[in-house]
Scaffold this motif. Structure first.
Motif, mmCIF file in Angstrom:
data_model
loop_
_atom_site.group_PDB
_atom_site.id
_atom_site.type_symbol
_atom_site.label_atom_id
_atom_site.label_comp_id
_atom_site.label_asym_id
_atom_site.label_seq_id
_atom_site.Cartn_x
_atom_site.Cartn_y
_atom_site.Cartn_z
ATOM 1 N N THR A 1 0.833 -1.194 0.000
ATOM 2 C CA THR A 1 0.000 0.000 0.000
ATOM 3 C C THR A 1 0.872 1.251 0.000
ATOM 4 N N LYS A 2 0.217 2.403 -0.011
ATOM 5 C CA LYS A 2 0.939 3.676 -0.015
ATOM 6 C C LYS A 2 1.762 3.863 1.245
ATOM 7 N N ASP A 3 1.272 3.341 2.382
ATOM 8 C CA ASP A 3 2.008 3.447 3.637
ATOM 9 C C ASP A 3 2.891 2.227 3.882
ATOM 10 N N ASN A 4 3.313 1.561 2.781
ATOM 11 C CA ASN A 4 4.323 0.497 2.804
ATOM 12 C C ASN A 4 3.922 -0.703 3.667
ATOM 13 N N VAL A 5 2.682 -1.118 3.528
ATOM 14 C CA VAL A 5 2.205 -2.331 4.198
ATOM 15 C C VAL A 5 1.898 -3.364 3.117
ATOM 16 N N PHE A 6 2.512 -4.547 3.225
ATOM 17 C CA PHE A 6 2.282 -5.588 2.236
ATOM 18 C C PHE A 6 0.972 -6.317 2.545
ATOM 19 N N VAL A 7 0.172 -6.509 1.499
ATOM 20 C CA VAL A 7 -1.130 -7.152 1.649
ATOM 21 C C VAL A 7 -1.304 -8.183 0.537
ATOM 22 N N GLN A 8 -2.158 -9.172 0.838
ATOM 23 C CA GLN A 8 -2.564 -10.156 -0.153
ATOM 24 C C GLN A 8 -3.983 -9.797 -0.603
ATOM 25 N N VAL A 9 -4.128 -9.505 -1.911
ATOM 26 C CA VAL A 9 -5.421 -9.113 -2.467
ATOM 27 C C VAL A 9 -5.971 -10.289 -3.274
ATOM 28 N N ALA A 10 -7.129 -10.801 -2.837
ATOM 29 C CA ALA A 10 -7.762 -11.925 -3.539
ATOM 30 C C ALA A 10 -8.778 -11.376 -4.542
ATOM 31 N N VAL A 11 -8.587 -11.697 -5.818
ATOM 32 C CA VAL A 11 -9.435 -11.195 -6.893
ATOM 33 C C VAL A 11 -10.087 -12.385 -7.605
ATOM 34 N N SER A 12 -11.391 -12.299 -7.800
ATOM 35 C CA SER A 12 -12.120 -13.330 -8.546
ATOM 36 C C SER A 12 -12.617 -12.731 -9.864
ATOM 37 N N VAL A 13 -12.237 -13.370 -10.973
ATOM 38 C CA VAL A 13 -12.621 -12.904 -12.308
ATOM 39 C C VAL A 13 -13.588 -13.915 -12.927
ATOM 40 N N GLN A 14 -14.761 -13.443 -13.311
ATOM 41 C CA GLN A 14 -15.755 -14.286 -13.970
ATOM 42 C C GLN A 14 -15.769 -13.929 -15.460
ATOM 43 N N TYR A 15 -15.493 -14.918 -16.293
ATOM 44 C CA TYR A 15 -15.372 -14.657 -17.732
ATOM 45 C C TYR A 15 -16.130 -15.719 -18.516
ATOM 46 N N GLN A 16 -16.357 -15.417 -19.826
ATOM 47 C CA GLN A 16 -17.150 -16.309 -20.681
ATOM 48 C C GLN A 16 -16.704 -16.156 -22.124
ATOM 49 N N VAL A 17 -16.700 -17.264 -22.842
ATOM 50 C CA VAL A 17 -16.343 -17.237 -24.261
ATOM 51 C C VAL A 17 -17.484 -16.622 -25.068
ATOM 52 N N ILE A 18 -17.147 -15.703 -25.972
ATOM 53 C CA ILE A 18 -18.137 -15.120 -26.879
ATOM 54 C C ILE A 18 -18.299 -16.074 -28.075
ATOM 55 N N LEU A 19 -19.537 -16.570 -28.275
ATOM 56 C CA LEU A 19 -19.753 -17.598 -29.293
ATOM 57 C C LEU A 19 -19.284 -17.129 -30.675
ATOM 58 N N GLU A 20 -19.593 -15.901 -31.019
ATOM 59 C CA GLU A 20 -19.222 -15.385 -32.339
ATOM 60 C C GLU A 20 -17.708 -15.252 -32.489
ATOM 61 N N GLU A 21 -16.996 -15.182 -31.350
ATOM 62 C CA GLU A 21 -15.540 -15.026 -31.394
ATOM 63 C C GLU A 21 -14.835 -16.296 -30.913
ATOM 64 N N ALA A 22 -15.497 -17.437 -31.057
ATOM 65 C CA ALA A 22 -14.911 -18.688 -30.571
ATOM 66 C C ALA A 22 -13.606 -19.029 -31.300
ATOM 67 N N TYR A 23 -13.509 -18.653 -32.582
ATOM 68 C CA TYR A 23 -12.269 -18.917 -33.331
ATOM 69 C C TYR A 23 -11.089 -18.215 -32.666
ATOM 70 N N SER A 24 -11.264 -16.919 -32.334
ATOM 71 C CA SER A 24 -10.179 -16.175 -31.691
ATOM 72 C C SER A 24 -9.893 -16.735 -30.309
ATOM 73 N N ALA A 25 -10.940 -17.113 -29.576
ATOM 74 C CA ALA A 25 -10.742 -17.635 -28.230
ATOM 75 C C ALA A 25 -9.942 -18.933 -28.246
ATOM 76 N N PHE A 26 -10.104 -19.721 -29.286
ATOM 77 C CA PHE A 26 -9.393 -21.004 -29.336
ATOM 78 C C PHE A 26 -7.986 -20.883 -29.908
ATOM 79 N N TYR A 27 -7.837 -20.055 -30.943
ATOM 80 C CA TYR A 27 -6.569 -20.037 -31.670
ATOM 81 C C TYR A 27 -5.614 -18.922 -31.246
#
Length: 288
Positions: free
Chosen positions: A63-89
């Motif tokens: 942090t700004k005041d020099n304290v180390f922290v562990q930040v847990a982030v959860s990302v929810q994602y999904q493949v776009i059907l129309e862009e499945a070619y790009s998602a795979f290749y």
């Protein structure tokens, strides 16, 4: 050359898309259901899930005041059907790509915020990560549904210090409230004492008034019953009676008085002198 291809039946699950290649080149995308492929000319080289997936990432930063922290982030994602070619290749490892962007945004955002403010501004941190991922992952065929900062975990010593600071603040507030309560109790006790003293004074005044009224009534009644007596004579008798009552209340077991026809008159005169000289001084020694 003879045709050696064999009809191969494949089944694609719901919410899944299969990538089909013919002789090593992309041919088509096969949706859910039953498909017949000319094997080995046409093959399924992979599948993509169209369900929403979640990737949990733990980022260590300071942090700004020099304290180390562990930040847990959860990302929810999904493949776009129309862009499945790009998602795979275009991406060989989508989780590593997303993790890299999350690390970049978190480690560039949190160091500008103090530790206490990190807990308050975690929603803003999540929104910045989401905005960056939407911008970068869209061209790869992935939609970022949501990003959540689910936990912020400082070092153990830092958490203990924060708990001590919070406990000290609460103890100080408790001491303040206790002092205010003691003050209120003392004020109320003083008010009660003053009220009791006032009421006691009123009671004494009423008692004295009652005594005076009683004496007045006694004098008037005595004068009516005994003709020729004055108020002074009646007061003398009452004074002697009260004097004897006082001697009894003092607690003496035996009282010696001078005898004789003139002693009562002398005693009355002595009492008059005592009252005239100031009242409450004891003349008991002159009577014995």
């Amino acid at each position: 050359m003879s045709d050696t291809s064999i009809c191969c039946i494949t089944c694609v699950q719901t919410k899944t898309v299969a990538v089909v290649e013919r002789l090593g080149a992309f041919a088509t995308l096969a949706g859910p259901g039953l498909h017949c492929l000319a094997w080995p000319i046409t093959t399924v080289v992979g599948t993509l899930s169209l369900r929403i997936q979640q990737l949990d990432i733990m980022v260590e930063t300071k942090t700004k005041d020099n304290v180390f922290v562990q930040v847990a982030v959860s990302v929810q994602y999904q493949v776009i059907l129309e862009e499945a070619y790009s998602a795979f290749y275009r991406l060989s490892n989508v989780t590593q790509q997303i993790s890299a962007y999350v690390f970049d945004v978190v480690r560039s955002t949190v160091p500008r915020i103090d530790l206490d403010d990190v807990f308050v501004e975690k929603h803003e941190i999540a929104q910045q990560v989401k905005a960056q991922l939407l911008k970068e992952m869209d061209e790869y065929g992935y939609n970022i549904v949501d990003v959540l900062v689910v936990d912020i975990d400082p070092a153990r010593k830092v958490k203990d210090s924060m708990n001590q600071i919070n406990a000290s603040k609460r103890l100080r507030a408790a001491a303040h409230y206790k002092a205010e309560a003691d003050k209120i109790r003392q004020v109320k006790a003083a008010e009660a004492t003053a009220e009791a003293t006032y009421l006691s004074g009123v009671g004494v005044a009423r008692q004295r008034q009652a005594i005076v009224d009683g004496l007045k009534n006694s004098v008037n009644d005595f004068q009516k019953d005994v003709k020729g007596t004055s108020s002074t004579d009646v007061m003398d008798i009452l004074l002697l009676t009260q004097y004897f009552d006082l001697l009894k209340d003092v607690g003496a077991n035996t009282i010696y008085l001078r005898s004789g026809p003139d002693e009562v008159a002398n005693l009355k005169m002595d009492l008059h002198k005592s009252v005239g000289q100031g009242g409450n001084r004891s003349k008991s020694t002159s009577f014995f």
